[in-house]
Design an enzyme around this catalytic site. Structure first.
Site, PDB file in Angstrom:
ATOM      1  N   LEU A 110      24.475  47.167 129.107  1.00 59.13           N
ATOM      2  CA  LEU A 110      24.711  45.831 128.568  1.00 59.13           C
ATOM      3  C   LEU A 110      24.504  44.742 129.613  1.00 59.13           C
ATOM      4  O   LEU A 110      25.133  43.693 129.565  1.00 59.13           O
ATOM      5  CB  LEU A 110      26.139  45.745 128.012  1.00 59.13           C
ATOM      6  N   CYS A 111      23.604  44.964 130.531  1.00 61.42           N
ATOM      7  CA  CYS A 111      23.367  44.059 131.652  1.00 61.42           C
ATOM      8  C   CYS A 111      22.105  43.234 131.404  1.00 61.42           C
ATOM      9  O   CYS A 111      21.197  43.666 130.690  1.00 61.42           O
ATOM     10  CB  CYS A 111      23.202  44.906 132.931  1.00 61.42           C
ATOM     11  N   GLY A 112      22.052  42.083 132.021  1.00 59.47           N
ATOM     12  CA  GLY A 112      20.839  41.278 131.953  1.00 59.47           C
ATOM     13  C   GLY A 112      19.647  41.989 132.582  1.00 59.47           C
ATOM     14  O   GLY A 112      18.497  41.693 132.268  1.00 59.47           O
ATOM     15  N   THR A 172      19.173  45.275 132.245  1.00 53.86           N
ATOM     16  CA  THR A 172      18.913  46.508 131.497  1.00 53.86           C
ATOM     17  C   THR A 172      17.442  46.687 131.138  1.00 53.86           C
ATOM     18  O   THR A 172      16.942  47.813 131.168  1.00 53.86           O
ATOM     19  CB  THR A 172      19.812  46.581 130.240  1.00 53.86           C
TER      20      THR A 172
END
Length: 195
Positions: free
Chosen positions: A70-72, A74
């Site tokens: 759920l990371c920028g 990803t």
């Protein structure tokens, strides 16, 4: 001729070594002297299936990347897969290590991690089970890396360690450096070309 003190010192070092190092020694996986631990001494529980033993990649460069769903960053999974496709046939090994250490951006279990990495981004390289990469509970590989390169520890998701053929850290790329960046590709090509 080896003197008795050298043999006894080596035997004591092997007995006192951490469990991953003792296993690597028993399997003959360590090419460096016993007092110099390499990345090949470690293993990761796999997201699915057998453990990912880095000793299995002995003599091959490896890219070890802590990941999150759920990371920028990803979308870097796609770039990592591109690197894998381009360089795995030439000997590059790669392992994704999902971690919830930064921003709680890997909250799910194996099913959710597999959905993101394998189904959403088409990842085919090995993925470890979720692990801590910083702090006192960090996976032993990450504690080793922090000791080897204390200024280059992960500060966020998608931090990249490039391990050379000798099992030591060759290069470190922070999260903001895309996997397909020329610097990453050049470093991988250089480690693959090293004898």
């Amino acid at each position: 001729m080896t003197d008795r003190r050298t043999v006894l010192t080596a035997a004591l070092a092997a007995i006192m070594a951490p469990a991953p190092v003792r296993r690597a020694l028993a399997q003959g996986a360590m090419s460096q002297p016993m007092n110099q631990v390499t990345a090949y001494a470690f293993s990761f529980p796999a997201l699915a299936g057998d453990d990912i033993r880095l000793a299995a990649f002995g003599g091959h460069p490896m890219l070890i990347v802590n990941t999150a769903s759920l990371c920028g960053y990803t979308p870097q999974y796609a770039g990592l897969q591109e690197l894998w496709t381009e360089f795995s046939g030439r000997g590059l090994a790669m392992v994704a290590v999902p971690s919830n250490d930064f921003g709680a951006q890997e909250p799910g279990g194996a099913t959710e991690i597999a959905q993101t990495a394998q189904h959403d981004y088409g990842v085919t390289f090995p993925i470890a089970a979720k692990a801590a990469v910083i702090g006192p509970n960090a996976h032993p590989f990450y504690r080793w890396a922090a000791q080897a390169r204390p200024r280059d520890v992960p500060r966020w998701n998608f931090h990249k360690y490039l391990i050379g053929r000798d099992g030591y850290i060759a290069e470190v790329f922070p999260s903001a450096v895309e996997p397909t960046d020329t610097r990453v590709k050049t470093a991988i090509a250089r480690t693959l070309a090293a004898a």
